[in-house]
Design an enzyme around this catalytic site. Structure first.
Site, PDB file in Angstrom:
ATOM      1  N   GLY A  83     -17.632 -16.528 -19.460  1.00  0.00           N
ATOM      2  CA  GLY A  83     -18.054 -15.780 -20.639  1.00  0.00           C
ATOM      3  C   GLY A  83     -19.281 -14.933 -20.340  1.00  0.00           C
ATOM      4  N   CYS A  84     -19.507 -13.920 -21.156  1.00  0.00           N
ATOM      5  CA  CYS A  84     -20.589 -12.975 -20.893  1.00  0.00           C
ATOM      6  C   CYS A  84     -21.966 -13.649 -21.010  1.00  0.00           C
ATOM      7  CB  CYS A  84     -20.489 -11.772 -21.826  1.00  0.00           C
ATOM      8  SG  CYS A  84     -20.295 -12.187 -23.572  1.00  0.00           S
TER       9      CYS A  84
END
Lengths: 345, 345, 345, 345
Positions: D148-149
């Protein structure tokens, strides 16, 4: 005086709440929303906590008529045409912020709004509330069609020059630039942050529904048919409209002449400000206020005049002008509840 | 091939560094800055860490001439006029991103740039590097005046129509909208965040120094004197220029006709893209790339055409076009080092 | 009551003009600026046209003392320390928006403000005007040090929890996020649009001059020495500060407990609003207003509480709180001239 | 090598198109979208004109398996869990940009993603592709869960310090700040321009689905259970994530010590850059690039370290790291197709 707002959950609706909250002569008695009735307004807009915390109601014409003396329609296009006459007939003052009653000709309405007008006869009853140009008409009115945001900016920059025959009517070009709040709060791809930020986008070139509204007024003012070229651009800001207007001068007028024409024309309006020669307004200079600011350049080489006209589209282009119209309708000071300075920076 | 950049500490300068870093045929050998010499470029621009970490040097013509085969001037106005000829005379290819050698007439230069030209004779030696219009001229050139950002956008949207006589030359109006990067990195009130954000500001109406540059080219193309009305607006974004161009059509051409004219004209240019009828480009659609995108509307009611033209002012409007000119000068693929897709969103 | 502003040409200065213009009990008699004296304020800020058009004057203590009953110092750091006592000694009420009189210890001042304090004895005379926490102290005061913007947000979110011993004093971490207006209108690289837009930048980590101010107040409240970890971030907006505050709970309090503590503590303050559980305020929800909004989360897994605290840095973080202090000093309604709703969107 | 993208019409999808278009070793053979199949991608994204103009297709597993050697899932949450195994079983390399295969424990998945995992057994097969930390694991993998970012930014700033035992595991606080592109292109109230612009908004405090992902990795690295306090804030920009991380130091380490730890740890990664002491990265410094930049402060007074970590969420936080993983999987240079400099300004 008791007032109500239909369509109170949109951006014009909550701007009305802000302005009416500080207005000396009115009480906001009722807020209505079809899609969000039953919800406290603070759930949709937490910034209203401790300021105005009522619940949005469903639209019940009879009940509403008994509770308010004036109603604002802050509804999307194609809604008020079905509902407004019922209120007006009960003697309620009506101010319609949507475009449904601005055009006199139902065919033109149908062409630009893509819907048949359900109360065409009523179009003649309604006064076009360009408040800084027609204060007397508005004072005598009962039902007001509040002008469109782009139309307000463009017309305030054009009417004095058209009426005084300073410019050539067939040469008018209006380059409109707007923030996104004019598009409302309904989620759409076009107004997503990722699409608008760091971007300028031209849209609806030659197709914007404010074109017939401008042309109707200018034609009336000039007493000959006027058609305008109008482009709209979405720019990465929330509030503000600038119209940069171009036209051929009929004679070799100077910038001073044009400025003087504007100053005389708007002499009695507290909301139109004309900038000194060599300077032009920016939208931030009217942010949050009901002002319309104008600046002028004359290019002596080409014989063209450029007028820069800015408003806050949510105030002067919608809710502020609506309150100004309410003030005129009721014989109050034209700037009652509208003395906010622009918020800068 | 060894290249150098004078004025490497400005926005055009570092954009050149970005583009040259990924270019297949060149080595960046030297970066020069008068005001910040002795400083590693990464101290001014930490984003270059691990990419390009050299120190900015003082300008020493002889030393530089021995180290580079081509020099880019990314200097402010009124600098290159004093320095460029010395490099050119030593056989160094020169590409000047400033306005100092764009105008052929030194009097016009003086009028718009407020300085006497110190090398007026040299103005005739220099080729105006509007790379998508004059690739052949550039191929044969040695010294290039890289066009201005607004001029690039406006001219790419006008030249085909002026040359093919589709529009009336005296009717041209250009409404320019720009992000702030065109104003450079020098701190100034006008480009402070608090002044630009949530704001549109008109500036230099009828006074912008790109006007004579546009008029010089259009006059040459049309073979009769052309004067344009040009307005500039600062909008709250960093990169991007849009020119919305208005003109009277000479005959009842359709949008399709105009689009076809553009498509034919730019058939061999990989960087000019024409949008299908009914759509117009936005600046984000060229962000970070060397594209120029065009869209067209014809208003049959008024006989006017509107052209929407967008570029990234730092790429196509400055450093990208400079690299394109370098490619042409050296007989490389015109898009070498310039195949970046736009960064979206 | 006659008031004056020293440093009227900065952002806090013109925000004072906006607020005082609509204030029921005062007349703005004099605006002073060292650097721009002699200039009409409308030349610097055209948005004031037709609202307030006076000229900025030079600072003449005697003359000013005869013209005003209260003076606001909206000056940069290290100015008021030299000038304020002279006014106070003449019986003029003084409200200092700068940091010069906030710290009680001149050595601490010197350490964080990098200048010797020229009136150290006077530091004890001055009341720290955190108006929602110390209304009684302010009512009895004569000279006010208006709190810093970050300090206001952080302290309003911390004081009730520190005073009521809900959190562990050595665990406090404050992550501050601010728009650029706090940095003022002086052109600087850091606040250029091109550098701020599409960017988040951490700055002055552990070095911000509001740290000692927070620690002085928290230490006093908790009766034991408190040190905080404080980070500041510049984000791409003009107005608004958010402090996200993290601390270890002393016991297993719930979010409801913490919310209840805030609600009780600020029961009599019209400007502090506490959000319902599960929601947190955003800066836009206080835009242009004097509100401070608070939201709370408790992470039961880790025993930590997170407090989100937002203000408009130019209003509650500067000029609005200054007006609130003026109201208290003079026994007026605490919200006189401060009843603006937030401008949304 | 032939690659395909499922979910190509979202922001991660088109960023993959941008990166793959310039990649030396692959051909983009197929783009798939459930909701917009049959549409040319240029209709949705005109910036791809002349770059990549294919039509989006429906998902047909068998057909796709015959046309591609590697597939990227750029799909929303809860999609790939149903589709990915079929591709993997046919020997197609799979890189999943969604969260469906990041968590090893299906119960944790269900708790945070609010859906039952339909292929729980498969969770053990998948390699967590934090490419700068686990290059060797990725080289030996076949199916990758792309991080995930927020998790990428936070983990790159935490892993070296947790692994080397410099910080106290129970003290970790992560203050995340993100632009809106992470929320995708689906119209929603939260990401409307009018709601995001001039605003900072805290959201999902303590509830973000990247929390279990961070904790899973940190627990593995530290060999004891770690729980983090994580807050997320939406800020008015399109691209970029900053995580400001706070933790208690285990001993009196200096900033130099911490910086040295980072530099050693990421010695062989071309994409992690550590800033010199006293400076911190901003998100613009990695804009459009695959870099992750780190800065460090130690507050000796409180014994806490602050780490500032920035990435471009669309590149390093999604599509760029996915390409990096593809490079590792296939034994290519880790930075093939990823040598873009940040676009500045």
């Amino acid at each position: 005086m008791r007032v109500g707002i239909i369509g109170a959950n949109g951006y014009s609706g909550i701007e009305l709440i802000r302005l009416l909250h500080e207005h000396p002569h009115v009480t906001l008695n009722l807020i209505v929303s079809h899609s969000t009735s039953g919800t406290p307004i603070t759930e949709l807009y937490p910034h209203l906590q401790a300021i105005y915390e009522e619940q949005l109601e469903t639209l019940d014409t009879d009940k509403m008529a008994s509770q308010v003396d004036l109603v604002f329609f802050a509804t999307p296009a194609r809604v008020s045409k079905d509902w407004l006459p019922a209120f007006a007939e009960k003697g309620i003052q009506c101010i319609d912020l949507s475009g449904d009653f601005r055009l006199k000709d139902p065919d033109v309405y149908q062409q630009w709004y893509k819907a048949e007008h359900t109360n065409p006869a009523y179009l003649q009853e309604v006064t076009y509330g360009l408040a800084d140009v027609y204060p007397e008409k508005v004072r005598r009115a009962h039902v007001i069609a509040n002008p469109g945001c782009y139309a307000t900016a463009a017309l305030l920059g054009l009417i004095p020059l058209v009426e005084k025959k300073l410019i050539s009517p067939e040469s008018i070009i209006i380059d409109g630039k707007s923030g996104t709040s004019g598009a409302g709060r309904k989620p759409s791809l076009t107004t997503l942050f990722g699409e608008v930020n760091e971007n300028v986008k031209a849209y609806k070139l030659g197709k914007h529904q404010h074109i017939p509204e401008m042309e109707q007024v200018l034609t009336e003012v000039s007493e000959e048919p006027i058609q305008v070229t109008f482009s709209t651009h979405l720019i990465p800001m929330t509030r503000g409209i600038m119209c940069t207007i171009y036209a051929d001068l009929q004679e070799a007028y100077s910038a001073k002449d044009v400025i003087h024409t504007f100053e005389s024309y708007y002499d009695s309006s507290p909301f139109v400000r004309v900038r000194p020669e060599g300077t032009w307004p920016s939208t931030k200079e009217v942010y949050g206020s009901n002002y319309c600011d104008l600046g002028v350049t004359v290019d002596e080489r080409t014989g063209k005049v450029t007028i820069v006209c800015v408003i806050d589209n949510v105030v002067k282009g919608a809710s502020g002008q609506a309150v100004q119209n309410m003030n005129l309708l009721n014989g109050w000071d034209v700037d009652a509840g509208l003395r906010h300075s622009p918020v800068y920076p």
